[in-house]
Design an enzyme around this catalytic site. Structure first.
Site, PDB file in Angstrom:
ATOM      1  N   GLU A   1       0.805  -1.220   0.000  1.00 38.61           N
ATOM      2  CA  GLU A   1       0.000   0.000   0.000  1.00 38.61           C
ATOM      3  C   GLU A   1       0.840   1.274   0.000  1.00 38.61           C
ATOM      4  OE1 GLU A   1      -2.525  -0.653   3.366  1.00 38.61           O
ATOM      5  OE2 GLU A   1      -4.081  -1.626   2.178  1.00 38.61           O
TER       6      GLU A   1
ATOM      7  N   GLU B   1       6.913 -22.067   7.617  1.00 41.56           N
ATOM      8  CA  GLU B   1       7.332 -21.208   8.723  1.00 41.56           C
ATOM      9  C   GLU B   1       8.359 -21.881   9.632  1.00 41.56           C
ATOM     10  OE1 GLU B   1       4.521 -21.514  12.518  1.00 41.56           O
ATOM     11  OE2 GLU B   1       3.477 -20.638  10.810  1.00 41.56           O
TER      12      GLU B   1
END
Length: 273
Positions: A82, A113
């Protein structure tokens, strides 16, 4: 030492969720969400130090990297993605990296992960250096992917920060600028996409927006460098120019068409004065 009873894994304060009415569910979730801003407020002194450290690096030409897994990784990517349309910066100025790669943005990648080596490999693809800054994001505070990335960054003289939702997590112990927003047990036990995710998003909003403001990417309270990628943003840009220059719509639109950005319009006008 690893926290044996992390707050994110504690049992919900609420029993029998499956027997609650829809209204009860919503009210109780909202009650938990209301706790988040007050908890973040207590971390503002630490967030301030982190922001100042990031700005110092970026003023020298460095970049900001977010590394995370699952929800934390996605939140980092969201914040990074953004910044270019909001502040007009290049896409390689703030970079979000998620365990498992871009596939993991939409679909969980099994065991990604748990790889302590992969984060550094991912960072290295961007030719990361000591000019840059890395923030590790992990609600649990102990995600191996994030921990390994922070450790390797430290070995390579790269400054680091962390955002976690437990106290005394491993990534907080590793980071130069740790932020711990301990929001407590989730409404749905262990579902850190809820309060923990909200806390991470709010914290990243504060960090990236403050950094961009300190780097001069706004004017007053306006996004003068925003990318004009749709009609809504073009209209917003025209309105900014009208307000700043005290002119009508059509002349403002003509100036925007000519100069292509609000900042360029304002700079051109200042040059004429």
């Amino acid at each position: 030492m690893k926290n044996k009873n992390p707050e994110t894994e504690q049992e919900s304060l609420y029993k029998n969720l499956d027997k609650m009415s829809t209204k009860e569910l919503l009210i109780n979730m909202n009650t938990e969400d209301k706790k988040v801003p007050d908890i973040i407020e207590k971390q503002i002194p630490k967030i301030e130090k982190l922001v100042k450290a990031i700005v110092k690096k970026m003023q020298l030409g460095g970049r900001l990297f977010y590394i995370g897994a699952g929800t934390s990784g996605r939140i980092g990517i969201l914040d990074a993605s953004e910044c270019p349309p909001t502040f007009g910066v290049s896409h390689d100025m703030i970079i979000g990296i998620i365990a498992g790669g871009d596939t993991a943005i939409r679909k969980a990648v099994e065991k990604a992960e748990d790889d302590t080596e992969q984060a550094w490999k991912d960072l290295s693809q961007h030719q990361i250096s000591s000019l840059d800054f890395v923030i590790g994001i992990a609600a649990s505070g102990n995600t191996p992917y994030v921990l390994g990335g922070l450790q390797k960054a430290k070995e390579n003289n790269i400054k680091t920060g962390s955002i976690s939702c437990i106290s005394n997590g491993l990534i907080a112990q590793e980071a130069d600028y740790p932020i711990e927003v301990v929001v407590g047990p989730e409404f749905l036990t262990g579902s850190t996409r809820m309060k923990a995710g909200t806390a991470q998003k709010l914290t990243l909003n504060m960090i990236s927006t403050s950094v961009m403001i300190k780097l001069g990417r706004i004017k007053g309270n306006k996004m003068v460098d925003m990318q004009l990628s749709n009609e809504k943003l073009v209209k917003r840009a025209i309105k900014m120019i009208m307000e700043e220059l005290h002119i009508e719509h059509d002349p403002a639109a003509e100036l925007l068409e000519k100069h292509k950005s609000v900042r360029a319009v304002l700079q051109a006008n200042n040059t004429k004065k």
